[in-house]
Design an enzyme around this catalytic site. Sequence first.
Site, PDB file in Angstrom:
ATOM      1  N   HIS A 249       7.778 -11.943  57.908  1.00  0.00           N
ATOM      2  CA  HIS A 249       7.229 -11.264  59.264  1.00  0.00           C
ATOM      3  C   HIS A 249       5.789 -10.815  59.068  1.00  0.00           C
ATOM      4  O   HIS A 249       5.560 -10.192  57.891  1.00  0.00           O
ATOM      5  CB  HIS A 249       8.013 -10.255  59.760  1.00  0.00           C
ATOM      6  CG  HIS A 249       7.552  -9.557  60.859  1.00  0.00           C
ATOM      7  ND1 HIS A 249       7.064  -9.989  62.089  1.00  0.00           N
ATOM      8  CD2 HIS A 249       7.285  -8.081  60.896  1.00  0.00           C
ATOM      9  CE1 HIS A 249       6.606  -8.876  62.696  1.00  0.00           C
ATOM     10  NE2 HIS A 249       6.598  -7.861  62.114  1.00  0.00           N
TER      11      HIS A 249
ATOM     12  N   ASP B   2      12.784 -12.816  59.388  1.00  0.00           N
ATOM     13  CA  ASP B   2      11.871 -12.472  60.342  1.00  0.00           C
ATOM     14  C   ASP B   2      12.288 -10.973  60.966  1.00  0.00           C
ATOM     15  O   ASP B   2      13.298 -10.518  60.753  1.00  0.00           O
ATOM     16  CB  ASP B   2      11.592 -13.311  61.395  1.00  0.00           C
ATOM     17  CG  ASP B   2      10.201 -13.502  62.106  1.00  0.00           C
ATOM     18  OD1 ASP B   2       9.509 -12.309  62.025  1.00  0.00           O
ATOM     19  OD2 ASP B   2       9.883 -14.514  62.642  1.00  0.00           O
TER      20      ASP B   2
ATOM     21  N   GLU C 121      11.930 -10.243  64.996  1.00  0.00           N
ATOM     22  CA  GLU C 121      11.602 -10.023  66.115  1.00  0.00           C
ATOM     23  C   GLU C 121      13.049 -10.588  66.738  1.00  0.00           C
ATOM     24  O   GLU C 121      13.201 -10.383  68.068  1.00  0.00           O
ATOM     25  CB  GLU C 121      10.593 -11.178  66.756  1.00  0.00           C
ATOM     26  CG  GLU C 121       9.295 -10.385  66.551  1.00  0.00           C
ATOM     27  CD  GLU C 121       8.646 -11.021  65.412  1.00  0.00           C
ATOM     28  OE1 GLU C 121       7.313 -10.792  65.074  1.00  0.00           O
ATOM     29  OE2 GLU C 121       9.327 -11.679  64.633  1.00  0.00           O
TER      30      GLU C 121
ATOM     31  N   HIS D  58       7.486 -15.778  70.648  1.00  0.00           N
ATOM     32  CA  HIS D  58       6.260 -16.334  70.159  1.00  0.00           C
ATOM     33  C   HIS D  58       6.469 -17.430  69.226  1.00  0.00           C
ATOM     34  O   HIS D  58       7.420 -17.651  68.601  1.00  0.00           O
ATOM     35  CB  HIS D  58       5.251 -15.438  69.559  1.00  0.00           C
ATOM     36  CG  HIS D  58       5.692 -14.880  68.308  1.00  0.00           C
ATOM     37  ND1 HIS D  58       6.949 -13.957  68.118  1.00  0.00           N
ATOM     38  CD2 HIS D  58       5.337 -15.018  66.960  1.00  0.00           C
ATOM     39  CE1 HIS D  58       6.938 -13.822  66.762  1.00  0.00           C
ATOM     40  NE2 HIS D  58       5.999 -14.519  66.153  1.00  0.00           N
TER      41      HIS D  58
ATOM     42  N   HIS E  90      13.674 -15.809  66.432  1.00  0.00           N
ATOM     43  CA  HIS E  90      13.238 -15.470  67.839  1.00  0.00           C
ATOM     44  C   HIS E  90      12.951 -16.756  68.555  1.00  0.00           C
ATOM     45  O   HIS E  90      12.675 -17.804  67.923  1.00  0.00           O
ATOM     46  CB  HIS E  90      12.301 -14.609  68.076  1.00  0.00           C
ATOM     47  CG  HIS E  90      10.985 -14.886  66.929  1.00  0.00           C
ATOM     48  ND1 HIS E  90      10.124 -15.750  67.670  1.00  0.00           N
ATOM     49  CD2 HIS E  90      10.453 -14.515  65.575  1.00  0.00           C
ATOM     50  CE1 HIS E  90       9.207 -15.977  66.749  1.00  0.00           C
ATOM     51  NE2 HIS E  90       9.350 -15.368  65.570  1.00  0.00           N
TER      52      HIS E  90
ATOM     53  N   GLU F  93       9.280 -21.508  65.678  1.00  0.00           N
ATOM     54  CA  GLU F  93       8.946 -21.298  64.412  1.00  0.00           C
ATOM     55  C   GLU F  93      10.185 -22.097  63.264  1.00  0.00           C
ATOM     56  O   GLU F  93      10.235 -22.575  62.266  1.00  0.00           O
ATOM     57  CB  GLU F  93       8.997 -19.736  63.997  1.00  0.00           C
ATOM     58  CG  GLU F  93       7.654 -19.513  64.370  1.00  0.00           C
ATOM     59  CD  GLU F  93       7.340 -17.919  64.168  1.00  0.00           C
ATOM     60  OE1 GLU F  93       8.496 -17.449  63.545  1.00  0.00           O
ATOM     61  OE2 GLU F  93       6.718 -17.346  64.722  1.00  0.00           O
TER      62      GLU F  93
END
Length: 269
Positions: A60, A8, A10, A117, A105, A135
């Site tokens: 992502h 990912d 972030e 998020h 993240h 996640e």
Amino acid sequence: MKVFLSADIEGTAGIAHWDEAERTHADYAEFRNLMTAEVVAACEGARAAGASEVLIKDAHDSGRNLILDRLPPYARIMRGWSGHPDGMMFGLSSDFAAAIYTGYHSKAGSEANPLAHTTTLRISRLLLNGEVASEFTINALCAARHGVRSAFLAGDAEICADAGALVPGIRTVPTMEGFGRAALSITPARARDEIREGVEAAISALAAGPTAQLPSLEGPFEVVIEFVNATDAWRVRWYPGAYASGPRAVGFKAKDFFEIQRALRFLTS
């Protein structure tokens, strides 16, 4: 030995704003490069520990972020989105020795990363069996469903702490921490060094005998999705088995975790 890598952006060292994660913005090119560099460092660590292959899931947004010509020859890359419920873990199977994660993240509802998020910005919180989930929560349980241990994670400080609580023994590299809309980060060069060393140590430790534990997959499970907008909650409530669970929230129950993954695939789309 095969290693699976879910990448990912972030939680990449240095990132602080959504413009840096959006492929249509000029800032994206720099952070796409940094995301790729962290992935390459993780691959190098896995290779040093004896991996013959690293399967990378570009996880992502569009799934088309990594700079392909920078990836090592022993890697394979899963780009785009198949629609399979495994999502960010698609391509993983029981013949992998370990799963590792870069650029991860904090969960939705957290203040620990300006870009925190869970799956989509339309969700304010996602709860699994009453606990706010990230996640990584879903992805580590997906890995456990395949019998694969989550051995390493790099990302912001809170997701590293959450990973350690869910998967005792996992090795982590905290890349940054958030303060409102600001982020305090280690340098990308330091992050790459620590990721390379951390992945090598994590995979080597697994080869010597499992250290990172498999999280429990004993059901039943209940997922509750709290949406930012009530209209989203009303729309996805029509998924078979879904039900209203308070203002702007939809719930779903299942005994098998794959059914939770399948529901999330549609409830969050």
